[in-house]
Design a protein around this motif. Structure first.
Motif, PDB file in Angstrom:
ATOM      1  N   MET A 104      -2.841  12.299   5.321  1.00 34.14           N
ATOM      2  CA  MET A 104      -3.734  11.721   4.127  1.00 34.14           C
ATOM      3  C   MET A 104      -3.649  10.375   3.770  1.00 34.14           C
ATOM      4  O   MET A 104      -4.678   9.424   3.625  1.00 34.14           O
ATOM      5  CB  MET A 104      -3.657  12.638   2.690  1.00 34.14           C
ATOM      6  CG  MET A 104      -4.210  14.136   3.215  1.00 34.14           C
ATOM      7  SD  MET A 104      -6.147  14.053   3.538  1.00 34.14           S
ATOM      8  CE  MET A 104      -6.950  13.324   2.163  1.00 34.14           C
ATOM      9  N   VAL A 105      -2.418  10.074   3.994  1.00 34.00           N
ATOM     10  CA  VAL A 105      -1.602   8.390   3.570  1.00 34.00           C
ATOM     11  C   VAL A 105      -2.317   7.688   5.118  1.00 34.00           C
ATOM     12  O   VAL A 105      -2.728   6.582   4.706  1.00 34.00           O
ATOM     13  CB  VAL A 105      -0.394   8.679   3.407  1.00 34.00           C
ATOM     14  CG1 VAL A 105       0.260   7.111   3.327  1.00 34.00           C
ATOM     15  CG2 VAL A 105       0.119   9.155   2.250  1.00 34.00           C
ATOM     16  N   GLN A 123      -5.826   7.052   4.635  1.00 33.41           N
ATOM     17  CA  GLN A 123      -6.095   5.950   3.558  1.00 33.41           C
ATOM     18  C   GLN A 123      -5.694   4.642   4.041  1.00 33.41           C
ATOM     19  O   GLN A 123      -6.171   3.621   3.740  1.00 33.41           O
ATOM     20  CB  GLN A 123      -5.623   6.411   2.154  1.00 33.41           C
ATOM     21  CG  GLN A 123      -6.061   7.609   1.692  1.00 33.41           C
ATOM     22  CD  GLN A 123      -5.545   8.184   0.297  1.00 33.41           C
ATOM     23  OE1 GLN A 123      -4.215   7.889   0.139  1.00 33.41           O
ATOM     24  NE2 GLN A 123      -6.033   8.789  -0.423  1.00 33.41           N
ATOM     25  N   PHE A 171       0.901  -1.195   0.051  1.00 33.80           N
ATOM     26  CA  PHE A 171      -0.066  -0.004   0.096  1.00 33.80           C
ATOM     27  C   PHE A 171       0.979   1.268  -0.044  1.00 33.80           C
ATOM     28  O   PHE A 171       0.807   2.209  -0.682  1.00 33.80           O
ATOM     29  CB  PHE A 171      -0.772  -0.029   1.222  1.00 33.80           C
ATOM     30  CG  PHE A 171      -1.767   1.206   1.345  1.00 33.80           C
ATOM     31  CD1 PHE A 171      -2.740   1.429   0.637  1.00 33.80           C
ATOM     32  CD2 PHE A 171      -1.201   2.214   2.358  1.00 33.80           C
ATOM     33  CE1 PHE A 171      -3.473   2.671   0.829  1.00 33.80           C
ATOM     34  CE2 PHE A 171      -1.858   3.373   2.613  1.00 33.80           C
ATOM     35  CZ  PHE A 171      -3.091   3.603   1.599  1.00 33.80           C
ATOM     36  N   ASP A 216      -8.132   3.099   6.112  1.00 34.07           N
ATOM     37  CA  ASP A 216      -9.327   2.580   5.291  1.00 34.07           C
ATOM     38  C   ASP A 216      -8.900   1.261   4.852  1.00 34.07           C
ATOM     39  O   ASP A 216      -9.631   0.440   5.132  1.00 34.07           O
ATOM     40  CB  ASP A 216      -9.754   3.695   4.355  1.00 34.07           C
ATOM     41  CG  ASP A 216     -10.788   3.069   3.563  1.00 34.07           C
ATOM     42  OD1 ASP A 216     -11.763   2.991   4.128  1.00 34.07           O
ATOM     43  OD2 ASP A 216     -10.700   3.225   2.311  1.00 34.07           O
ATOM     44  N   MET A 217      -7.722   1.244   4.383  1.00 36.28           N
ATOM     45  CA  MET A 217      -7.091  -0.018   3.639  1.00 36.28           C
ATOM     46  C   MET A 217      -7.335  -1.425   4.566  1.00 36.28           C
ATOM     47  O   MET A 217      -7.624  -2.212   4.311  1.00 36.28           O
ATOM     48  CB  MET A 217      -5.932   0.172   3.114  1.00 36.28           C
ATOM     49  CG  MET A 217      -5.225  -1.165   2.441  1.00 36.28           C
ATOM     50  SD  MET A 217      -4.635  -2.407   3.284  1.00 36.28           S
ATOM     51  CE  MET A 217      -2.954  -1.656   3.796  1.00 36.28           C
ATOM     52  N   TYR A 245       2.991   5.573  -2.641  1.00 34.88           N
ATOM     53  CA  TYR A 245       3.206   6.807  -2.119  1.00 34.88           C
ATOM     54  C   TYR A 245       4.797   7.261  -1.789  1.00 34.88           C
ATOM     55  O   TYR A 245       5.024   8.231  -1.386  1.00 34.88           O
ATOM     56  CB  TYR A 245       2.361   7.103  -0.828  1.00 34.88           C
ATOM     57  CG  TYR A 245       1.017   7.073  -0.930  1.00 34.88           C
ATOM     58  CD1 TYR A 245       0.200   7.971  -1.393  1.00 34.88           C
ATOM     59  CD2 TYR A 245       0.471   5.879  -0.546  1.00 34.88           C
ATOM     60  CE1 TYR A 245      -1.376   7.677  -1.632  1.00 34.88           C
ATOM     61  CE2 TYR A 245      -0.756   5.564  -0.835  1.00 34.88           C
ATOM     62  CZ  TYR A 245      -1.659   6.549  -1.254  1.00 34.88           C
ATOM     63  OH  TYR A 245      -3.249   6.380  -1.575  1.00 34.88           O
TER      64      TYR A 245
END
Length: 89
Positions: free
Chosen positions: A43-44, A47, A17, A50-51, A21
């Motif tokens: 922000m990462v 995310q 993941f 969420d992942m 980035y």
């Protein structure tokens, strides 16, 4: 006789993941700060959470939003294992 379900490779999943980035994630150590060091921004982090929820079918509750749970590969691994251990079969 049934085989136990395969345990997820949390570290590999998280590194995969994060590789979206960063130029390279090969040198990230298991206890290296990912967020507090500035390597990845908030922000990462959102995310990533969420992942984790989608990938492992766990809920990240408000009380779980502690930097210790998401700042290192070790912390993420521990968090996922603890949350999955609390789930009912």
């Amino acid at each position: 006789m049934h085989d136990a379900p395969a345990q997820p490779d949390v570290r590999a999943d998280v590194l995969g993941f994060l590789s979206r980035y960063a130029d390279s994630v090969d040198d990230i150590g298991s206890d290296e700060p990912l967020i507090s060091s500035g390597m990845f921004d908030s922000m990462v982090a959102v995310q990533l959470i969420d992942m984790i929820q989608r990938e492992y079918g766990i809920e990240v509750a408000d009380e779980d939003l502690d930097i210790a749970n998401f700042d290192t590969l070790d912390g993420i691994q521990r968090f996922v294992e603890n949350k999955r251990g609390k789930r009912l079969p």
